[in-house]
Design a protein around this motif. Structure first.
Motif, PDB file in Angstrom:
ATOM      1  N   PRO A 225      32.568 -16.470   8.734  1.00 59.76           N
ATOM      2  CA  PRO A 225      31.673 -15.317   8.603  1.00 59.76           C
ATOM      3  C   PRO A 225      32.419 -13.988   8.695  1.00 59.76           C
ATOM      4  O   PRO A 225      33.506 -13.905   9.271  1.00 59.76           O
ATOM      5  N   ALA A 226      31.830 -12.980   8.105  1.00 60.10           N
ATOM      6  CA  ALA A 226      32.391 -11.639   8.122  1.00 60.10           C
ATOM      7  C   ALA A 226      31.248 -10.637   8.224  1.00 60.10           C
ATOM      8  O   ALA A 226      30.073 -11.000   8.122  1.00 60.10           O
ATOM      9  N   VAL A 227      31.605  -9.380   8.425  1.00 59.39           N
ATOM     10  CA  VAL A 227      30.599  -8.322   8.363  1.00 59.39           C
ATOM     11  C   VAL A 227      30.222  -8.167   6.897  1.00 59.39           C
ATOM     12  O   VAL A 227      31.061  -7.843   6.057  1.00 59.39           O
ATOM     13  N   VAL A 228      28.969  -8.404   6.592  1.00 61.30           N
ATOM     14  CA  VAL A 228      28.462  -8.351   5.221  1.00 61.30           C
ATOM     15  C   VAL A 228      27.657  -7.070   5.047  1.00 61.30           C
ATOM     16  O   VAL A 228      26.804  -6.751   5.884  1.00 61.30           O
ATOM     17  N   HIS A 229      27.920  -6.335   3.983  1.00 60.47           N
ATOM     18  CA  HIS A 229      27.180  -5.098   3.717  1.00 60.47           C
ATOM     19  C   HIS A 229      25.767  -5.391   3.245  1.00 60.47           C
ATOM     20  O   HIS A 229      24.815  -4.745   3.682  1.00 60.47           O
ATOM     21  N   GLY A 230      25.619  -6.325   2.328  1.00 62.57           N
ATOM     22  CA  GLY A 230      24.298  -6.724   1.869  1.00 62.57           C
ATOM     23  C   GLY A 230      23.831  -6.062   0.584  1.00 62.57           C
ATOM     24  O   GLY A 230      22.918  -6.561  -0.074  1.00 62.57           O
ATOM     25  N   ASP A 231      24.430  -4.935   0.215  1.00 65.32           N
ATOM     26  CA  ASP A 231      24.038  -4.242  -1.025  1.00 65.32           C
ATOM     27  C   ASP A 231      25.247  -3.484  -1.565  1.00 65.32           C
ATOM     28  O   ASP A 231      25.164  -2.308  -1.910  1.00 65.32           O
ATOM     29  N   TYR A 232      26.363  -4.174  -1.656  1.00 62.93           N
ATOM     30  CA  TYR A 232      27.629  -3.527  -1.965  1.00 62.93           C
ATOM     31  C   TYR A 232      27.819  -3.350  -3.459  1.00 62.93           C
ATOM     32  O   TYR A 232      27.912  -4.312  -4.219  1.00 62.93           O
ATOM     33  N   ARG A 233      27.884  -2.100  -3.896  1.00 62.54           N
ATOM     34  CA  ARG A 233      28.109  -1.762  -5.297  1.00 62.54           C
ATOM     35  C   ARG A 233      28.498  -0.304  -5.392  1.00 62.54           C
ATOM     36  O   ARG A 233      28.490   0.421  -4.397  1.00 62.54           O
ATOM     37  N   LEU A 234      28.806   0.138  -6.594  1.00 64.45           N
ATOM     38  CA  LEU A 234      29.422   1.451  -6.760  1.00 64.45           C
ATOM     39  C   LEU A 234      28.517   2.597  -6.336  1.00 64.45           C
ATOM     40  O   LEU A 234      29.001   3.603  -5.809  1.00 64.45           O
ATOM     41  N   ILE A 245      37.736   5.147  -2.340  1.00 61.74           N
ATOM     42  CA  ILE A 245      36.429   5.082  -1.705  1.00 61.74           C
ATOM     43  C   ILE A 245      36.492   5.841  -0.392  1.00 61.74           C
ATOM     44  O   ILE A 245      37.252   5.480   0.509  1.00 61.74           O
ATOM     45  N   LYS A 246      35.702   6.899  -0.288  1.00 60.78           N
ATOM     46  CA  LYS A 246      35.716   7.748   0.904  1.00 60.78           C
ATOM     47  C   LYS A 246      34.733   7.288   1.971  1.00 60.78           C
ATOM     48  O   LYS A 246      34.946   7.550   3.160  1.00 60.78           O
ATOM     49  N   ALA A 247      33.653   6.639   1.554  1.00 61.78           N
ATOM     50  CA  ALA A 247      32.686   6.152   2.539  1.00 61.78           C
ATOM     51  C   ALA A 247      31.791   5.094   1.916  1.00 61.78           C
ATOM     52  O   ALA A 247      31.354   5.238   0.776  1.00 61.78           O
ATOM     53  N   ILE A 248      31.564   4.033   2.658  1.00 61.49           N
ATOM     54  CA  ILE A 248      30.548   3.042   2.289  1.00 61.49           C
ATOM     55  C   ILE A 248      29.264   3.468   2.975  1.00 61.49           C
ATOM     56  O   ILE A 248      29.253   3.752   4.177  1.00 61.49           O
ATOM     57  N   LEU A 249      28.182   3.494   2.226  1.00 59.43           N
ATOM     58  CA  LEU A 249      26.906   3.981   2.729  1.00 59.43           C
ATOM     59  C   LEU A 249      25.854   2.872   2.756  1.00 59.43           C
ATOM     60  O   LEU A 249      26.096   1.761   2.296  1.00 59.43           O
ATOM     61  N   ASP A 250      24.684   3.211   3.292  1.00 58.85           N
ATOM     62  CA  ASP A 250      23.500   2.345   3.226  1.00 58.85           C
ATOM     63  C   ASP A 250      23.726   0.963   3.830  1.00 58.85           C
ATOM     64  O   ASP A 250      23.765  -0.050   3.122  1.00 58.85           O
ATOM     65  N   TRP A 251      23.820   0.942   5.149  1.00 62.86           N
ATOM     66  CA  TRP A 251      24.107  -0.296   5.865  1.00 62.86           C
ATOM     67  C   TRP A 251      22.839  -0.995   6.355  1.00 62.86           C
ATOM     68  O   TRP A 251      22.891  -1.828   7.263  1.00 62.86           O
ATOM     69  N   GLU A 252      21.705  -0.711   5.749  1.00 63.95           N
ATOM     70  CA  GLU A 252      20.431  -1.269   6.195  1.00 63.95           C
ATOM     71  C   GLU A 252      20.400  -2.794   6.194  1.00 63.95           C
ATOM     72  O   GLU A 252      19.712  -3.411   7.001  1.00 63.95           O
ATOM     73  N   MET A 253      21.099  -3.409   5.263  1.00 62.32           N
ATOM     74  CA  MET A 253      21.033  -4.864   5.114  1.00 62.32           C
ATOM     75  C   MET A 253      22.257  -5.573   5.689  1.00 62.32           C
ATOM     76  O   MET A 253      22.466  -6.766   5.466  1.00 62.32           O
ATOM     77  N   SER A 254      23.071  -4.850   6.424  1.00 61.74           N
ATOM     78  CA  SER A 254      24.306  -5.427   6.950  1.00 61.74           C
ATOM     79  C   SER A 254      24.031  -6.458   8.041  1.00 61.74           C
ATOM     80  O   SER A 254      23.034  -6.378   8.772  1.00 61.74           O
ATOM     81  N   THR A 255      24.939  -7.416   8.155  1.00 59.53           N
ATOM     82  CA  THR A 255      24.808  -8.466   9.149  1.00 59.53           C
ATOM     83  C   THR A 255      26.121  -9.238   9.208  1.00 59.53           C
ATOM     84  O   THR A 255      27.089  -8.890   8.534  1.00 59.53           O
TER      85      THR A 255
END
Length: 363
Positions: A225-234, A245-255
């Motif tokens: 298992p790893a930290v999963v973003h859940g909605d990873y795209r450009l 990539i300066k920042a990954i955003l929108d971590w609502e679905m992470s787990t």
């Protein structure tokens, strides 16, 4: 990409490709009382704010609300749940704040968290504040095309490399060992999206049950298992002037879960070609955009993971998107969703179902 919960919203403080933002209100935007926010910041972070606060609600969001806030010299971002009644589990501010706080000291690019407020008397709901990150979210091939083929290719490959960095983080080392339940992750995901489909079923949708059943019969054995973003795209990252990539955003679905679900989603989006009459937008048609096979190879080389079963994860991504779009279509038929493009959502759902079946058969 037009979406309901897990789809289009300009998240976190992001500039648009033309350098501007869409202000909704420079005073008190809906859901953000600047006087109360200032008082809370002065109590919790004395000296942080040095002048009168001004705010803008970033347009386009259909989920959590995102604002840029500034005092004339510095800028921050405020995130809070939507107005009205919401499910706490679907809009968990503590969870979002926790994951970016855990990842910020690592090489994974995320905004630095400033504070979390769970006192609902301040803004009417929990919220958190984080740093403002300059960057551009590319949501369509048309926005990406001016970069040219070479830069477009570099941006997308950097997106893959950043995903490799995220999945390389040891959850226990950043105090995220209890951030999810990796055991049985894929089974629960498939069950969850099946229930979501049942809740919005109001027409015959050929192939959707076949796809759901076939995915269940072919469940792969998940890697570590790893930290999963859940909605990873450009369009859920900010790209800098140097194409990094300066920042990954929108971590609502992470787990914590199967990292290949992130890869499958990224591959699925990279297979889509935007058409002039489609309500679905992607970046994959931009000149220089790497092919799905190259993204898979890049991820495999960087992560060292076996990606031989990526077809299942891509088909699962198609299934999820079909369910999401069917839910939007269902609400549109009830008159609960209005706006440009929603009347065409129902037409594209069968396309995603068929793509999922085709992908699974080929895999």
């Amino acid at each position: 990409m037009m979406r309901d919960r897990p789809t289009t919203r300009p998240a976190t403080a992001r500039s648009t490709p033309n350098g501007g933002r869409d202000p909704m209100n420079s005073g008190n935007p809906p859901g953000l009382d600047l006087e109360r926010l200032r008082a809370h910041l002065d109590r919790e972070r004395p000296g942080l704010v040095r002048g009168p606060l001004h705010a803008e609600l970033i347009e386009g969001g259909r989920s959590n609300l995102t604002y840029t806030v500034d005092d004339g010299t510095a800028r921050w971002v405020v995130r809070r749940p939507p107005l009205g009644h919401v499910l706490a589990t679907a809009h968990d501010m503590r969870r979002e704040h926790r994951v970016i706080g855990a990842l910020h000291p690592t090489s994974v690019p995320v905004p630095e968290p400033v504070l979390l407020c769970e006192d609902e008397s301040v803004l009417g709901s929990p919220f958190y504040v984080m740093e403002f990150v300059e960057g551009t979210p590319y949501r369509t091939a048309e926005q990406l095309t001016p970069l040219g083929p070479e830069r477009t290719r570099r941006v997308v490959l950097n997106l893959v490399d950043t995903l490799v960095e995220l999945h390389a983080v040891d959850p226990a080392a950043v105090d995220l060992a209890d951030f999810g339940r990796p055991e049985g992750f894929l089974e629960r995901q498939l069950r969850r999206w099946g229930k979501q489909l049942a809740a919005s079923r109001n027409r015959e949708l050929p192939g959707i049950d076949e796809l759901h059943e076939a995915l269940g019969k072919a469940l792969p054995l998940s890697p570590e298992p790893a930290v999963v973003h859940g909605d990873y795209r450009l369009d859920n990252v900010l790209v800098g002037a140097d194409d990094r990539i300066k920042a990954i955003l929108d971590w609502e679905m992470s787990t914590l879960g199967d990292p290949l679900t992130d890869l499958g989603l990224l591959v699925m989006y990279s297979e889509q070609q935007e058409t002039s009459d489609s309500p679905i937008t992607t970046t994959s048609g931009a000149p220089g955009h790497p092919a799905p096979s190259e993204l898979i190879e890049r991820y495999a080389a960087g992560s060292g993971r076996d990606v031989g079963g990526v077809a299942w994860y891509t088909a699962f991504a198609y299934f999820k998107l079909a369910v999401i779009l069917e839910g939007i279509h269902y609400r549109f038929t009830l008159g609960q969703t209005v706006g440009a493009g929603f009347d065409r959502i129902g037409e594209v759902v069968p396309v995603f179902v068929e793509s999922g079946l085709t992908t699974l058969r080929k895999g």
